[in-house]
Scaffold this active site. Structure first.
Site, PDB file in Angstrom:
ATOM      1  N   ASP A 240       0.816  -1.208   0.000  1.00 49.36           N
ATOM      2  CA  ASP A 240       0.000   0.000   0.000  1.00 49.36           C
ATOM      3  C   ASP A 240       0.852   1.261   0.000  1.00 49.36           C
ATOM      4  O   ASP A 240       2.068   1.216   0.179  1.00 49.36           O
ATOM      5  CB  ASP A 240      -0.897   0.017   1.244  1.00 49.36           C
TER       6      ASP A 240
ATOM      7  N   TYR B   8       7.331 -10.237   6.191  1.00 38.95           N
ATOM      8  CA  TYR B   8       7.119  -8.813   6.453  1.00 38.95           C
ATOM      9  C   TYR B   8       7.743  -8.444   7.795  1.00 38.95           C
ATOM     10  O   TYR B   8       7.717  -9.229   8.756  1.00 38.95           O
ATOM     11  CB  TYR B   8       5.625  -8.481   6.491  1.00 38.95           C
TER      12      TYR B   8
END
Length: 303
Positions: free
Chosen positions: A66, A130
């Site tokens: 994002d 992540y």
């Protein structure tokens, strides 16, 4: 008299690893049309024009990120078609050309590989990791060193209960329906995912942070590993684990939230800020004919 043979196109597929600081971008995906927003791939595809491919080069990304999210190492595949008589670019030349013509300083190509023509950067990935960076000891954003702003989530607390976070993280391991941690906006066939690893560990500050600031601030790394994730799953899990670390939730409540499968529950609607999140690595297993295991550059705990 026979006519000259038609020009033969030579098509080669590559896997490229690239990194970026996501602050200036509307995510990694290319933004089409007249919008002012721009994605990381807009710049990569612009640089790829210098490869003089017969067909325009398009990048198929492994992992969407994002706006504001960073990547230590994301991956994408692309096809380059050269005319007859011109051999495919060596991978190192392709990476060099892309880097030379990238117009944004916050993007860099790390490495490139030749891969089979049916290789798919998203579908072939076997693992994604992540990293989420947290900072404690900073009660106002202006107390955070400028070299750490937009690279971590500054929590308004002096400490984090790491033991409680570790206990809570155990409830997320394994195969579950993670609907409770999914944001709307990216429908998927199934919300079931397998979380292979969730860890919390001390992190490091930027080496440009002064010793005085280093004594006051503490940095923490949350890492999540799975083959794939739901939309904003990592940021929503991070927000819940932080709530545990700050004493707002008990570790056992994470299990209750997970089992509720309710993304609108009062404890799991918060989403951690984008600027603390990094895609750390994308891994690929054996590629059959390529007979190798591909993985991007490996990074230690990022500070």
């Amino acid at each position: 008299m026979s006519s000259a043979p038609a020009s033969v196109l030579v098509r080669a597929r590559y896997l490229v690893y690239f990194q970026y600081v996501g602050t200036d971008f509307n995510g990694v995906a290319a933004v089409r049309g007249p919008q002012r927003a721009v994605g990381v791939l807009n710049y990569l595809e612009e640089a790829a024009e210098r490869l003089n491919s017969v067909e325009p080069v398009r990048f198929t990304i492994s992992s969407r990120t994002d706006a504001g999210v960073h990547a230590l190492s994301n991956a994408a595949h692309l096809d380059v078609q050269r005319r007859s008589g011109r051999p495919p670019f060596p991978p190192e030349v392709l990476a060099e050309v892309l880097n030379r013509h990238l117009r944004h300083p916050a993007i860099r190509v790390l490495r490139a590989f030749r891969v089979p023509s049916d290789f798919h950067a998203r579908h072939a990935a076997t693992s994604r990791i992540y990293l989420y960076r947290l900072a404690t000891g900073c009660h106002r954003r202006d107390e955070l060193p400028v070299f750490e702003r937009n690279l971590c989530w500054a929590l308004p607390a002096d400490c984090l209960d790491v033991v409680a976070v570790q206990e809570a993280a155990q409830h997320l391991l394994g195969t579950h329906d993670f609907s409770a941690f999914q944001s709307t906006g990216s429908p998927v066939p199934s919300p079931v995912r397998t979380m292979r690893r969730v860890s919390v560990s001390p992190g490091q500050a930027s080496p440009l942070v002064t010793p005085e600031e280093s004594r006051k601030l503490r940095f923490w790394n949350l890492e999540f590993e799975s083959q794939s994730f739901l939309y904003r799953q990592v940021r929503r899990m991070t927000a819940v684990l932080v709530a545990v670390g700050l004493g707002a939730l008990a570790p056992a409540q994470v299990k209750t939230i997970l089992e509720s499968q309710d993304p609108l529950g009062k404890h799991q609607t918060r989403v951690a800020p984008a600027h603390g999140l990094f895609l750390k690595s994308v891994l690929y297993g054996n590629l059959g004919a390529a007979s190798c295991t591909l993985q991007g550059p490996q990074f230690g705990s990022h500070g």
